[in-house]
Design a protein around this motif. Structure first.
Motif, PDB file in Angstrom:
ATOM      1  N   TRP A 109       0.617   0.981   0.166  1.00  0.00           N
ATOM      2  CA  TRP A 109       1.649   1.873   0.703  1.00  0.00           C
ATOM      3  C   TRP A 109       2.001   1.472   2.130  1.00  0.00           C
ATOM      4  O   TRP A 109       1.135   1.066   2.905  1.00  0.00           O
ATOM      5  N   ASP A 148      -3.696   6.621   0.472  1.00  0.00           N
ATOM      6  CA  ASP A 148      -3.568   5.916   1.746  1.00  0.00           C
ATOM      7  C   ASP A 148      -4.140   6.749   2.887  1.00  0.00           C
ATOM      8  O   ASP A 148      -3.831   7.932   3.020  1.00  0.00           O
ATOM      9  N   HIS A 181       5.241   7.351   4.819  1.00  0.00           N
ATOM     10  CA  HIS A 181       5.800   6.438   3.827  1.00  0.00           C
ATOM     11  C   HIS A 181       7.293   6.720   3.661  1.00  0.00           C
ATOM     12  O   HIS A 181       7.685   7.796   3.208  1.00  0.00           O
ATOM     13  N   SER A 212       2.965  11.308   3.277  1.00  0.00           N
ATOM     14  CA  SER A 212       3.895  10.676   2.342  1.00  0.00           C
ATOM     15  C   SER A 212       4.771  11.753   1.724  1.00  0.00           C
ATOM     16  O   SER A 212       5.537  12.388   2.435  1.00  0.00           O
TER      17      SER A 212
END
Length: 368
Positions: free
Chosen positions: A279, A310, A213, A186
């Motif tokens: 997410w 996540d 993400h 992310s």
């Protein structure tokens, strides 16, 4: 108290962002109306975090970011347009040292701040905890301190859009793949993906599936950028595509990527974002589907920099079921949230600095 510098050429945006962070609490806020003003505030105000608009007069956001990373490095969150060009510029900003980005609202800006505001506050709070690599651009900083003239980088220009790959033209899979690599990341993820994928050879034996993400308009440019940078073939998954060795499959933003099985073999499948996951693209969902279709003992999971948790639960389950797992080490992660949660849960078989993850992956993957 977090010292925040808001840089935007729009007086309305400066006012709205100021009100947003004042309501959130915990911020001491200063404002700059363009890049040159931001550099003056950088040394006078000494911010802990900067939000930086991309398009500004006098000195644009990328040029300002470049100066910040040399003169006084601190975490920067880019405020970017959700367009193809905006995605290209944002990816360049992340490679220059920005830690995160958020979409700049359009249209009735004041009405959209209620939706975007909490996410922006969360990103800035996360950026305040971000770790910037100390060695990054160290030689330039030392030259600046010695008063030597700076070697200016070539101006950054957005890469022209490239037509997406038509996955229907991919060659048929010669046989069932024996295993797969599943990756989650992310905040700070795009540069981490550069470091992971660039050292891998074109004949890497297993397909690599990535949940990064990102917004939907950014993952296509990310895939095309990675495809230019590494020997592997990199695709954004926008329709079902057969898995093949030497290929990287990037989940489309704001959706999920799962593994499925068709008569032809294993497939990378785009899927609507599942409400039970916070997410997206969801690393937890990707890993779980891979375990169901491939089996844990034929999977390698990699969890790199990012806020939140996540991927940690699913990769812990993967490790306990006999799979191999790698977590990025704290000293190199921009934000040690996701990999840190994996380590704390006891699901990381290996904890490796970013520049060693590719070598560890090559050692774990079967030879071809």
């Amino acid at each position: 108290m977090t010292r925040l510098l808001v840089v935007d050429d729009s007086a309305l945006m400066r006012r709205l962002l100021g009100e947003l962070f004042t309501r959130a609490g915990g911020f001491e806020i200063a404002f700059a109306r363009d890049g040159l003003d931001a550099l003056r505030q950088l040394h006078a105000f000494k911010p802990d975090v900067v939000t930086l608009d991309v398009h500004m007069p006098e000195l644009d956001g990328l040029s300002c970011l470049d100066r910040i990373m040399v003169e006084r490095p601190c975490p920067v969150v880019m405020v970017s347009a959700m367009t193809e060009e905006g995605a290209q510029v944002t990816l360049e900003a992340l490679s220059l040292g920005a830690v995160d980005f958020i979409a700049k609202p359009t249209g009735a800006i004041s009405l959209k701040m209620d939706v975007l505001g909490p996410k922006l506050v969360e990103k800035v709070q996360g950026a305040a905890r971000a770790r910037l690599p100390r060695a990054r651009r160290l030689a330039e900083r030392l030259r600046l301190r010695r008063g030597e003239p700076r070697q200016r980088p070539a101006p950054v220009r957005p890469v022209p859009p490239v037509a997406p790959v038509d996955v229907t033209d991919l060659p048929p899979l010669p046989g069932e793949v024996e295993g797969a690599v599943v990756v989650g990341c992310s905040t700070g993820g795009p540069p981490a993906l550069d470091a992971l994928l660039a050292p891998l050879p074109a004949n890497f034996p297993w397909p690599i599936l990535v949940a990064q993400h990102m917004p939907a308009s950014f993952t296509g440019p990310l895939a095309r950028r990675l495809d230019r940078l590494c020997a592997l073939r990199v695709l954004e998954v926008v329709q079902p595509v057969p898995l093949a060795p030497g290929h990287v499959y990037i989940a489309k933003g704001e959706a999920d990527l799962i593994l499925g099985r068709r008569p032809a073999g294993l497939m990378a499948l785009p899927a609507p974002a599942a409400a039970e996951h916070r997410w997206h693209p969801s690393a937890d969902r990707l890993v779980t589907s891979a375990m169901e279709q491939v089996g844990a003992r034929r999977l390698i999971g990699i969890l790199m920099t990012g806020m939140g948790s996540d991927g940690a639960a699913a990769m812990t389950a993967l490790r306990h079921a006999g799979g191999r797992t790698i977590a990025e080490a704290e000293e190199t992660a921009v934000v040690w949230g996701m990999p840190g949660e994996l380590v704390h849960a006891g699901g990381a078989e290996f904890v490796v600095p970013l520049d060693g993850i590719a070598a560890r992956l090559l050692a774990l993957a079967p030879a071809r």
